[in-house]
Design an enzyme around this catalytic site. Structure first.
Site, PDB file in Angstrom:
ATOM      1  N   GLU A  22       0.819  -1.254   0.047  1.00  0.00           N
ATOM      2  CA  GLU A  22      -0.042   0.038  -0.047  1.00  0.00           C
ATOM      3  C   GLU A  22       0.949   1.341   0.047  1.00  0.00           C
ATOM      4  OE1 GLU A  22      -4.096  -0.900   2.240  1.00  0.00           O
ATOM      5  OE2 GLU A  22      -2.509  -1.261   3.802  1.00  0.00           O
ATOM      6  N   TYR A  54     -15.528  25.901  -1.545  1.00  0.00           N
ATOM      7  CA  TYR A  54     -15.288  24.531  -1.659  1.00  0.00           C
ATOM      8  C   TYR A  54     -14.367  24.092  -2.488  1.00  0.00           C
ATOM      9  CZ  TYR A  54     -19.192  25.543  -4.741  1.00  0.00           C
ATOM     10  OH  TYR A  54     -19.799  25.824  -5.796  1.00  0.00           O
ATOM     11  N   GLU A  74      -8.443   6.094   9.736  1.00  0.00           N
ATOM     12  CA  GLU A  74      -9.148   6.846  10.878  1.00  0.00           C
ATOM     13  C   GLU A  74      -7.914   7.998  11.206  1.00  0.00           C
ATOM     14  OE1 GLU A  74     -10.085   2.666  11.890  1.00  0.00           O
ATOM     15  OE2 GLU A  74      -8.433   3.712  10.790  1.00  0.00           O
ATOM     16  N   LYS A  99     -12.064   3.640   1.214  1.00  0.00           N
ATOM     17  CA  LYS A  99     -10.859   2.957   0.739  1.00  0.00           C
ATOM     18  C   LYS A  99     -11.447   1.848  -0.029  1.00  0.00           C
ATOM     19  CE  LYS A  99      -6.242   1.239   2.379  1.00  0.00           C
ATOM     20  NZ  LYS A  99      -5.726   0.702   3.771  1.00  0.00           N
TER      21      LYS A  99
END
Length: 120
Positions: A22, A54, A74, A99
Site C-alpha cells: 500500500e 469549496y 482513521e 478505501k
C-alpha cells in the site's frame, strides 16, 4: 440552526496503509466532507468571501490525502477534519474516508471510516 456545505466523492491517490504494498503502490481514496456553519451572511450579501470556498477546501484536502502517509484511514480522517475546522466559520465537520481498494481477500463494495468533530 446550522447550515451545511457538503463535498462528496473527492478522489485522490495516496500511499496510506499498514501493508508495504500500500505504501509502495498507493491507491485511490475517496473523501466526503460536510461542514456545519452559518451560511446566512454569505447568502445575504451573495459574497463568496463570507463562506467556505469549496474549491479551495478541495485543494487542501487533496494535499493531505496525497501528502505524508499514515497507517490508518482513521488518522487520515482526523487530519482532514483538522483542515475543515481550520476555518473559524466552521463549527463542526463530518469526514468520511473511503478505501475502495482495501487489501481484503473477499468481494466487498467499500471500506469507510466516518468521524465527526466540532469546536464545542
Amino acid at each position: 440552526m446550522t447550515d451545511r456545505i457538503e463535498l462528496r466523492g473527492l478522489r485522490a491517490r495516496g500511499f496510506h496503509g499498514v501493508l508495504p504494498a500500500e505504501r509502495e503502490l498507493g491507491q485511490e481514496f475517496v473523501v466526503d466532507v460536510a461542514l456545519g456553519l452559518d451560511l446566512r451572511p454569505a447568502a445575504e450579501k451573495d459574497d463568496v468571501a463570507l463562506t467556505v470556498h469549496y474549491g479551495e477546501l478541495a485543494d487542501r484536502l487533496v494535499e493531505v490525502v496525497t501528502g505524508e502517509p499514515v497507517d490508518l484511514i482513521e488518522t487520515l480522517a482526523e487530519r482532514l477534519a483538522e483542515v475543515c475546522l481550520a476555518d473559524p466559520r466552521v463549527l463542526s465537520t463530518e469526514v468520511t474516508v473511503h478505501k475502495p481498494a482495501a487489501p481484503i481477500p473477499h468481494p466487498f463494495t467499500d471500506v469507510a471510516v466516518t468521524i465527526t468533530r466540532s469546536r464545542v
